[in-house]
Design an enzyme around this catalytic site. Structure first.
Site, PDB file in Angstrom:
ATOM      1  N   GLU A 118     -10.498   0.578  -5.995  1.00 36.71           N
ATOM      2  CA  GLU A 118      -9.573  -0.359  -5.359  1.00 36.71           C
ATOM      3  C   GLU A 118     -10.218  -1.706  -5.065  1.00 36.71           C
ATOM      4  O   GLU A 118     -11.337  -1.762  -4.534  1.00 36.71           O
ATOM      5  CB  GLU A 118      -9.070   0.219  -4.032  1.00 36.71           C
ATOM      6  N   CYS A 137       0.867  -1.170   0.000  1.00 32.46           N
ATOM      7  CA  CYS A 137       0.000   0.000   0.000  1.00 32.46           C
ATOM      8  C   CYS A 137       0.907   1.223   0.000  1.00 32.46           C
ATOM      9  O   CYS A 137       1.632   1.467   0.967  1.00 32.46           O
ATOM     10  CB  CYS A 137      -0.868  -0.017   1.255  1.00 32.46           C
ATOM     11  N   CYS A 143      -5.023   6.007  -4.490  1.00 32.94           N
ATOM     12  CA  CYS A 143      -4.357   4.721  -4.242  1.00 32.94           C
ATOM     13  C   CYS A 143      -2.901   4.913  -4.672  1.00 32.94           C
ATOM     14  O   CYS A 143      -2.630   5.210  -5.838  1.00 32.94           O
ATOM     15  CB  CYS A 143      -5.040   3.621  -5.057  1.00 32.94           C
ATOM     16  N   GLY A 144      -1.989   4.788  -3.729  1.00 28.54           N
ATOM     17  CA  GLY A 144      -0.577   5.129  -3.973  1.00 28.54           C
ATOM     18  C   GLY A 144       0.087   4.257  -5.023  1.00 28.54           C
ATOM     19  O   GLY A 144       0.789   4.760  -5.912  1.00 28.54           O
ATOM     20  N   THR A 145      -0.124   2.933  -4.914  1.00 30.48           N
ATOM     21  CA  THR A 145       0.518   2.062  -5.911  1.00 30.48           C
ATOM     22  C   THR A 145      -0.126   2.293  -7.272  1.00 30.48           C
ATOM     23  O   THR A 145       0.543   2.213  -8.305  1.00 30.48           O
ATOM     24  CB  THR A 145       0.423   0.581  -5.504  1.00 30.48           C
ATOM     25  N   ASN A 153       0.993  -5.137  -5.934  1.00 33.73           N
ATOM     26  CA  ASN A 153      -0.431  -5.473  -6.065  1.00 33.73           C
ATOM     27  C   ASN A 153      -0.894  -5.185  -7.498  1.00 33.73           C
ATOM     28  O   ASN A 153      -0.276  -4.419  -8.223  1.00 33.73           O
ATOM     29  CB  ASN A 153      -1.338  -4.832  -4.984  1.00 33.73           C
TER      30      ASN A 153
HETATM   31  N1  LIG Z   1      -6.642  -2.261  -2.407  1.00 34.42           N
HETATM   32  C1  LIG Z   1      -5.279  -2.572  -2.725  1.00 34.42           C
HETATM   33  C2  LIG Z   1      -4.358  -2.401  -1.555  1.00 34.42           C
HETATM   34  C3  LIG Z   1      -4.269  -1.018  -1.030  1.00 34.42           C
HETATM   35  C4  LIG Z   1      -3.509  -0.088  -1.971  1.00 34.42           C
HETATM   36  C5  LIG Z   1      -3.346   1.282  -1.365  1.00 34.42           C
HETATM   37  N2  LIG Z   1      -4.513   2.034  -1.153  1.00 34.42           N
HETATM   38  C6  LIG Z   1      -2.220   2.099  -1.981  1.00 34.42           C
HETATM   39  O1  LIG Z   1      -2.125   3.283  -1.606  1.00 34.42           O
HETATM   40  O2  LIG Z   1      -1.380   1.577  -2.710  1.00 34.42           O
HETATM   41  C7  LIG Z   1      -5.181  -4.039  -3.179  1.00 34.42           C
HETATM   42  O3  LIG Z   1      -5.952  -4.894  -2.714  1.00 34.42           O
HETATM   43  O4  LIG Z   1      -4.299  -4.327  -4.009  1.00 34.42           O
END
Ligand SMILES: N[C@@H](CCC[C@H](N)C(=O)O)C(=O)O
Length: 320
Positions: free
Chosen positions: A217, A73, A226-228, A162
């Site tokens: 997400e 995350c 969402c950072g990634t 992810n």
């Molecule tokens: N929902 C994502 C995990 C969380 C990602 C996050 N919010 C970020 O900032 O990267 C998943 O299940 O892959």
């Protein structure tokens, strides 16, 4: 059992942050789903668990709002970075995550009184098996029309780590989120393409060094950021020559971040830079039967964050 927890956010992506003693201290999946329930203090998008690590300065686990666990995350790691750096009174550290040990550091400030943190995002792969995703017997999906997804939009898929599905879109797709919502809902139920689900982002190019990203997400739904996903979107925009800068400003419904994308031959180095805002403190009481959450403090930090976002956004001519 009584534990102190924090409510935090990175670019409006909201989390509870708890420092635990070990993997078995709580049923983290059950606790994550309970805390994130929108009926309780507005809920959150996820739970960040900070644990001791045998090989790095700390370990981070990430639980989505539906109680599933994610491998990484980006926005959450900035919040964990701030927590760990402050606790150890250092400027950089190494944090263990499910798939990689990641370098984090202080990165100056975004505005007066809003500190910035930089986190490494890795590993990166465009191999569909790593998401996992199945499409047409292909090994990769880069800037292609997938008729089952849309007859007009072109998609790219990657894991960092992810899984992300990214489409570059026009303002029309940002104005009406229906198509994105329907596609993401389909791909996060039982389906023929993404057996573990996927995060779906629509990316609006704004200039040679700026994009806007909205993400649905996996395990949560639409979030402010969402950072990634913003990092994956920056990498895709860079690969497709939509941007031509190594430092990309990414606007999102909750604020903005900066993504650093360096590509040297086959090697890709990614960093995500942005706020890590601590908005309130809570006490969590847990008996065999129930959890109870009590807010003990609201900080001043959200006011400073809101002022910064107001200042940045008043000069932008885009709408979402
Ligand atoms: N929902 C994502 C995990 C969380 C990602 C996050 N919010 C970020 O900032 O990267 C998943 O299940 O892959």
């Amino acid at each position: 059992m009584t534990t102190q927890i924090l409510k935090v956010h990175g670019s409006g992506n909201t989390f509870y942050l708890i420092e635990g003693t070990d993997d078995l201290q709580y049923n983290w999946f059950e606790l994550g789903a309970w805390l994130c329930d929108k009926q309780r203090f507005d809920g959150a998008d996820g739970l960040l668990v900070v644990l001791p690590s045998e090989k790095t300065d700390a370990k981070m686990r990430v639980i989505n709002a539906d109680g599933s666990e994610a491998s990484m995350c980006g926005n959450g790691l900035r919040c964990v970075a701030r927590y760990v750096l402050n606790k150890l009174q250092v400027d950089e550290a190494l944090i263990e995550t499910m798939k990689a040990d990641l370098h984090v550091s202080r990165a100056g400030s975004l505005a007066t009184d809003v500190d910035a943190f930089s986190v490494e995002i890795a590993p990166v792969s465009f191999d569909l098996q790593t998401l996992p995703m199945v499409y047409n017997g292909q090994q990769t999906l880069i800037d292609e029309i997938v008729p089952a997804f849309s007859n007009e939009l072109r998609f790219s898929a990657l894991s960092i780590p992810n899984p992300h599905l990214i489409a570059l879109v026009t303002q029309e797709s940002i104005d009406d989120p229906t198509q994105q919502q329907e596609l993401a809902t389909m791909l996060n139920q039982e389906n023929d393409f993404t057996p573990d689900g996927v995060n779906v982002s629509y990316v609006l190019p704004l200039s040679q060094h700026e994009i806007f990203v909205r993400t649905f997400e996996r395990g949560v739904g639409f979030t402010n950021a969402c950072g990634t996903a913003m990092t994956a979107s920056s990498l895709v925009a860079s690969k497709l020559h939509v941007v031509n800068s190594e430092l990309i400003t990414v606007y999102n419904p909750g604020g903005f971040v900066r993504c650093h994308v360096e590509q040297h031959g086959l090697e890709t180095k990614l960093a995500l830079i942005g706020n890590a805002t601590f908005t309130s403190e809570f006490i969590l009481n847990h008996t065999d039967e129930t959890y109870e959450l009590q807010r003990t403090k609201v900080t001043e930090e959200q006011v400073l964050y809101d002022a910064m976002i107001h200042d940045v956004y008043k000069n932008l001519s885009i709408e979402w």
